[in-house]
Enzyme design. Structure first.
Site, PDB file in Angstrom:
ATOM      1  N   VAL A  13      60.188  29.691  40.364  1.00 24.05           N
ATOM      2  CA  VAL A  13      59.805  30.144  38.883  1.00 24.05           C
ATOM      3  C   VAL A  13      58.673  28.996  38.393  1.00 24.05           C
ATOM      4  CG1 VAL A  13      60.306  30.390  36.372  1.00 24.05           C
ATOM      5  CG2 VAL A  13      62.104  31.031  38.295  1.00 24.05           C
ATOM      6  N   LYS A 101      69.316  29.530  32.716  1.00 22.29           N
ATOM      7  CA  LYS A 101      70.375  30.112  31.883  1.00 22.29           C
ATOM      8  C   LYS A 101      71.402  29.165  31.925  1.00 22.29           C
ATOM      9  CE  LYS A 101      69.352  31.535  35.910  1.00 22.29           C
ATOM     10  NZ  LYS A 101      68.781  32.605  36.815  1.00 22.29           N
ATOM     11  N   GLU A 125      63.408  33.295  26.715  1.00 19.86           N
ATOM     12  CA  GLU A 125      63.181  34.592  27.019  1.00 19.86           C
ATOM     13  C   GLU A 125      63.285  34.620  28.474  1.00 19.86           C
ATOM     14  OE1 GLU A 125      62.236  37.593  24.612  1.00 19.86           O
ATOM     15  OE2 GLU A 125      63.522  38.019  26.038  1.00 19.86           O
ATOM     16  N   VAL A 128      67.306  35.143  30.425  1.00 20.71           N
ATOM     17  CA  VAL A 128      68.119  36.656  30.633  1.00 20.71           C
ATOM     18  C   VAL A 128      67.140  37.736  31.073  1.00 20.71           C
ATOM     19  CG1 VAL A 128      69.503  38.273  29.605  1.00 20.71           C
ATOM     20  CG2 VAL A 128      69.705  35.558  28.883  1.00 20.71           C
ATOM     21  N   GLY A 130      64.907  38.182  33.391  1.00 18.66           N
ATOM     22  CA  GLY A 130      63.787  38.155  34.292  1.00 18.66           C
ATOM     23  C   GLY A 130      62.379  38.524  33.363  1.00 18.66           C
ATOM     24  N   ILE A 132      62.118  41.227  31.556  1.00 15.25           N
ATOM     25  CA  ILE A 132      62.424  41.901  30.476  1.00 15.25           C
ATOM     26  C   ILE A 132      62.591  41.477  29.123  1.00 15.25           C
ATOM     27  CG2 ILE A 132      64.047  43.712  29.451  1.00 15.25           C
ATOM     28  CD1 ILE A 132      65.284  44.001  32.219  1.00 15.25           C
ATOM     29  N   GLY A 183      63.451  35.252  47.214  1.00 18.29           N
ATOM     30  CA  GLY A 183      63.366  34.674  46.279  1.00 18.29           C
ATOM     31  C   GLY A 183      64.293  35.029  44.956  1.00 18.29           C
ATOM     32  N   GLU A 186      69.749  32.483  43.538  1.00 21.19           N
ATOM     33  CA  GLU A 186      69.987  31.094  43.228  1.00 21.19           C
ATOM     34  C   GLU A 186      70.221  30.261  44.391  1.00 21.19           C
ATOM     35  OE1 GLU A 186      69.941  30.227  39.751  1.00 21.19           O
ATOM     36  OE2 GLU A 186      69.496  32.181  39.903  1.00 21.19           O
ATOM     37  N   LYS A 201      74.341  34.923  31.597  1.00 20.77           N
ATOM     38  CA  LYS A 201      73.450  35.545  30.766  1.00 20.77           C
ATOM     39  C   LYS A 201      74.184  36.090  29.776  1.00 20.77           C
ATOM     40  CE  LYS A 201      70.218  35.713  34.773  1.00 20.77           C
ATOM     41  NZ  LYS A 201      70.096  36.678  35.992  1.00 20.77           N
TER      42      LYS A 201
HETATM   43  N1  HSE Z   1      69.564  34.766  40.828  1.00 19.88           N
HETATM   44  C1  HSE Z   1      69.084  35.477  39.553  1.00 19.88           C
HETATM   45  C2  HSE Z   1      69.441  36.994  39.701  1.00 19.88           C
HETATM   46  C3  HSE Z   1      67.672  35.141  39.257  1.00 19.88           C
HETATM   47  O1  HSE Z   1      69.428  37.380  40.990  1.00 19.88           O
HETATM   48  O2  HSE Z   1      69.148  37.698  38.903  1.00 19.88           O
HETATM   49  C4  HSE Z   1      67.176  35.397  37.958  1.00 19.88           C
HETATM   50  O3  HSE Z   1      67.868  34.864  36.740  1.00 19.88           O
END
Ligand code: HSE
Length: 397
Positions: A13, A101, A125, A128, A130, A132, A183, A186, A201
């Site tokens: 990120v 998060k 923002e 939660v 990504g 959106i 990617g 986590e 989330k």
């Molecule tokens: N590992 C998380 C997912 C990344 O797959 O949604 C985004 O929060």
């Protein structure tokens, strides 16, 4: 004058934030109303080949003590040292935008209160959904509603895995490996596949919507590791997709009931068609009825987009404190026990079991796949024990 910001962490990120900022610098500056630049990138690793090699530092105090830095993007992940760094920045009046998060779910109340006390902002923002936009809509655009329920697909990795299982008959482990390569996952994919990421989330959403900090330990959380290809096949025949659903709803007794579980989602529901790394959030309110938010829930640039949106807001409104915040909660008595969660259920049971079910799909492997009438979680658990059920999942209402 140029507004300077720092990026903490140069992983997926953090490196996305740097990339997106320099790609769209001119239009970003137009939105912010000022010239902007990244002054520091904090990471313990060396990046000698980076075009921004001169911006790297391993020393957080350099960033903290530089008054020119007005805003910080925290993309390190984990509670520590992120919490210590973020709190210190806020205490110095530097606004922070985070994609972390775990940090918000564990310490959001404290950080929001710290920001308010020091006349700056703590934005999250990107924590939660990504790409959106969901945090701002929930506490601003939809603020006139009595929000009764929020249900969503909030983990891209598990949605990607389940989609691969459905569409390509791909085994779980292979799909997980692919998600990691892309990617999405986590660092430790346990957080994705066991539901902890989605739990964090829904804690953030619950805290924001209902005004009191909901801790991950108060939320019943179950991941997707027990889902087999045979469940995927059976649920398809029965007219459902299996999705990892994070949900929170207001109960008649005034409590809230948050949960994370794989659920059967009817093909009649738009949610069943949310595939791959996409996330979706359905918000139910007395004014809006239902509103759905949809987009890429994970990945480098989608998440960076949300972080940068917050950084722009922080730079543009440097001395305005936005009022999203929630109370700390000393106990979780406002959280309803999962025992009272009620829904129809899907069971995977040995063939010949008498379920009294309304829909049965028998496969050739000695197992039956059944959906039931409404049962509480406690009743479903008892029924599963009685019938030696191999899996039981709720059906999303
Ligand atoms: N590992 C998380 C997912 C990344 O797959 O949604 C985004 O929060």
């Amino acid at each position: 004058m140029s507004a300077k910001f720092a990026v903490l962490g140069h992983g997926v990120v953090g490196s996305g934030v740097v990339e997106l900022f320099y790609k769209n610098k001119k239009s970003i500056e137009k939105h912010a109303g000022t010239e902007m630049d990244i002054k520091y990138i904090l990471d313990l690793r060396d990046f000698p080949d980076s075009p921004y090699a001169d911006k790297f530092t391993k020393n957080f105090d350099v960033i903290l003590n530089d008054d020119e830095v007005v805003s910080v993007a925290e993309c390190m992940g984990g509670v520590e040292p992120a919490f210590t760094f973020v709190k210190a920045c806020l205490e110095k009046g530097k606004s922070v935008s985070t994609s972390n998060k775990e940090l918000v779910a564990e310490k959001g109340d404290i950080l929001l209160q710290t920001a308010k006390a020091h006349n700056c902002n703590f934005f999250f923002e990107a924590s939660v959904g990504g790409a959106i936009p969901i945090i701002r809509p929930l506490h601003r655009c939809l603020a006139a509603n009595d929000i009764t329920k929020v249900a969503g697909i909030l983990n891209g990795t598990t949605n990607f895995i389940l989609t691969k299982m459905y569409n390509d008959n791909m085994p779980f482990a292979e799909a997980l490996k692919l998600a990691q390569e892309l990617g999405y996952a986590e660092k430790d994919p346990t957080a994705d596949i066991e539901g902890h990421d989605a739990c964090r989330k829904i804690c953030i959403i619950s805290s924001l919507v209902f005004g009191k900090h909901v801790y991950p330990k108060s939320v019943y959380t179950k991941g997707i590791t027990e889902i087999q290809l045979s469940d995927v096949e059976a649920s398809d025949v029965l007219g459902y997709a299996i999705k990892l659903i994070a949900c929170v709803s207001k109960q008649d007794n005034g409590k809230i009931l948050p949960s994370v579980m794989p659920m059967l989602v009817s093909y009649d529901s738009i949610m069943s068609g949310v595939n791959d790394v996409f996330n979706a959030v359905l918000v139910y309110g007395d004014g809006i009825d239902q509103t759905m938010f949809y987009g890429r829930g994970a990945g480098k640039l989608p998440t960076a987009s949300a972080v940068m949106g917050d950084v722009i807001e922080a730079v543009k409104h440097n001395v305005t404190v936005f009022s999203q915040s929630w109370e700390s909660s000393a106990d979780n008595s406002f959280v309803e026990t999962i025992d009272n969660f009620t829904s129809r259920w899907y069971f995977r049971v040995p063939s010949g079991s008498d379920m009294g079910g309304v829909e049965v799909y028998n496969s050739e492997n000695g197992l039956s796949y059944v959906t039931t009438e409404k049962l509480t979680f406690t009743e479903a658990k008892a029924k599963a024990a009685e019938l030696n059920a191999l899996a039981y999942l709720p059906v999303l209402e």
